[in-house]
Scaffold this motif. Structure first.
Motif, PDB file in Angstrom:
ATOM      1  N   THR A  36       2.617   8.381   1.528  1.00 58.23           N
ATOM      2  CA  THR A  36       2.615   6.915   1.668  1.00 58.23           C
ATOM      3  C   THR A  36       3.825   6.408   2.415  1.00 58.23           C
ATOM      4  O   THR A  36       4.819   7.039   2.519  1.00 58.23           O
ATOM      5  CB  THR A  36       2.551   6.229   0.306  1.00 58.23           C
ATOM      6  N   ASP A  62      -8.318  -1.051  -3.716  1.00 63.86           N
ATOM      7  CA  ASP A  62      -8.878   0.059  -4.493  1.00 63.86           C
ATOM      8  C   ASP A  62      -8.177   1.372  -4.159  1.00 63.86           C
ATOM      9  O   ASP A  62      -7.879   2.169  -5.049  1.00 63.86           O
ATOM     10  CB  ASP A  62     -10.385   0.191  -4.260  1.00 63.86           C
ATOM     11  N   LEU A  63      -7.906   1.590  -2.876  1.00 63.14           N
ATOM     12  CA  LEU A  63      -7.213   2.809  -2.458  1.00 63.14           C
ATOM     13  C   LEU A  63      -5.784   2.822  -2.993  1.00 63.14           C
ATOM     14  O   LEU A  63      -5.302   3.848  -3.481  1.00 63.14           O
ATOM     15  CB  LEU A  63      -7.212   2.934  -0.931  1.00 63.14           C
ATOM     16  N   LEU A  64      -5.096   1.685  -2.941  1.00 61.43           N
ATOM     17  CA  LEU A  64      -3.726   1.603  -3.455  1.00 61.43           C
ATOM     18  C   LEU A  64      -3.693   1.885  -4.950  1.00 61.43           C
ATOM     19  O   LEU A  64      -2.838   2.650  -5.420  1.00 61.43           O
ATOM     20  CB  LEU A  64      -3.126   0.221  -3.167  1.00 61.43           C
ATOM     21  N   GLU A  88      -4.183   5.566  -5.451  1.00 62.14           N
ATOM     22  CA  GLU A  88      -2.995   6.336  -5.067  1.00 62.14           C
ATOM     23  C   GLU A  88      -1.876   6.198  -6.102  1.00 62.14           C
ATOM     24  O   GLU A  88      -1.183   7.169  -6.405  1.00 62.14           O
ATOM     25  CB  GLU A  88      -2.502   5.908  -3.682  1.00 62.14           C
ATOM     26  N   ALA A 111       0.808  -1.229   0.000  1.00 62.20           N
ATOM     27  CA  ALA A 111       0.000   0.000   0.000  1.00 62.20           C
ATOM     28  C   ALA A 111       0.836   1.273   0.000  1.00 62.20           C
ATOM     29  O   ALA A 111       0.308   2.351   0.242  1.00 62.20           O
ATOM     30  CB  ALA A 111      -1.018   0.020   1.145  1.00 62.20           C
ATOM     31  N   THR A 160      -7.291  -9.219   3.581  1.00 57.71           N
ATOM     32  CA  THR A 160      -6.965  -7.919   4.186  1.00 57.71           C
ATOM     33  C   THR A 160      -6.439  -6.956   3.132  1.00 57.71           C
ATOM     34  O   THR A 160      -6.838  -5.785   3.093  1.00 57.71           O
ATOM     35  CB  THR A 160      -5.910  -8.102   5.298  1.00 57.71           C
ATOM     36  N   GLU A 161      -5.542  -7.441   2.268  1.00 61.93           N
ATOM     37  CA  GLU A 161      -4.991  -6.588   1.211  1.00 61.93           C
ATOM     38  C   GLU A 161      -6.071  -6.167   0.218  1.00 61.93           C
ATOM     39  O   GLU A 161      -6.072  -5.022  -0.242  1.00 61.93           O
ATOM     40  CB  GLU A 161      -3.871  -7.323   0.480  1.00 61.93           C
ATOM     41  N   ARG A 162      -6.988  -7.055  -0.101  1.00 59.90           N
ATOM     42  CA  ARG A 162      -8.056  -6.715  -1.056  1.00 59.90           C
ATOM     43  C   ARG A 162      -8.906  -5.549  -0.555  1.00 59.90           C
ATOM     44  O   ARG A 162      -9.412  -4.760  -1.352  1.00 59.90           O
ATOM     45  CB  ARG A 162      -8.925  -7.932  -1.356  1.00 59.90           C
ATOM     46  N   LYS A 163      -9.040  -5.415   0.760  1.00 63.10           N
ATOM     47  CA  LYS A 163      -9.809  -4.300   1.324  1.00 63.10           C
ATOM     48  C   LYS A 163      -9.138  -2.959   1.037  1.00 63.10           C
ATOM     49  O   LYS A 163      -9.805  -1.945   0.934  1.00 63.10           O
ATOM     50  CB  LYS A 163      -9.987  -4.487   2.838  1.00 63.10           C
ATOM     51  N   GLU A 164      -7.819  -2.964   0.916  1.00 65.23           N
ATOM     52  CA  GLU A 164      -7.061  -1.737   0.671  1.00 65.23           C
ATOM     53  C   GLU A 164      -6.705  -1.542  -0.798  1.00 65.23           C
ATOM     54  O   GLU A 164      -6.170  -0.501  -1.173  1.00 65.23           O
ATOM     55  CB  GLU A 164      -5.762  -1.762   1.482  1.00 65.23           C
TER      56      GLU A 164
END
Length: 168
Positions: free
Chosen positions: A168, A139-141, A144, A78, A133-137
């Motif tokens: 970041t 879209d934001l990654l 960015e 991320a 857990t990574e999939r939850k973030e």
């Protein structure tokens, strides 16, 4: 994923290339106020240099204007970092691009995926799907990394680093 996000933002449709642009999905348009050629090699990652070289030749683009978006093991998940040149860090796609262009002096948008857990082989790690857990973030990654790419196009490397790296 980041390339798809950039194409969506610019209203650029990616389609199969022909001739020197073969072995890519390619689209041309405007992004961040600049004319861009977005391309995704359709070869195996470790053979991406040939299609990249073909695109640079076809569009008369110097390798120093090339921006490569890639995953990066040496950056925490991320995180996004920008740089020009440097080593390939075992990344076979970067190695192929450097060999085909004859230089390592191209721009890079490095998207952090972190190191593999325990003794997992890095080659296996980069090929596996993201964790829940990574999939939850994710879209934001992706957003960015796309933002960082647009900052790079707008401000140049140093100006974009001043904006992106503190975030970041």
């Amino acid at each position: 994923m980041v390339l798809d996000e950039l194409a969506d933002r610019g209203g650029i449709r990616l389609s199969p290339g022909k001739g020197k642009r073969a072995r890519t999905l390619i689209g041309e348009g405007r992004l961040a106020g600049r004319r861009v050629v977005l391309a995704r090699p359709t070869t195996y990652m470790n053979e991406s240099g040939g299609p990249v070289r073909g695109l640079l030749d076809y569009h008369s683009i110097p390798a120093t204007d090339l921006v490569v978006l890639h995953d990066e093991l040496d950056i925490p998940f991320a995180s996004v970092r920008l740089k020009r040149g440097g080593g390939e860090g075992g990344h076979n796609g970067l190695r192929s691009i450097s060999r085909s262009t004859g230089t390592k002096d191209y721009l890079r948008v490095r998207v952090g995926i972190g190191r593999p857990p325990g003794r997992q082989d890095p080659a296996d790690f980069v090929l596996k799907d993201f964790s829940a857990t990574e999939r939850k973030e994710l879209d934001l990654l992706v957003a960015e990394a796309a933002d960082a790419t647009e900052e790079l196009l707008t401000r140049g490397l140093e100006g974009a680093q001043n904006v992106v790296h503190p975030r970041t």
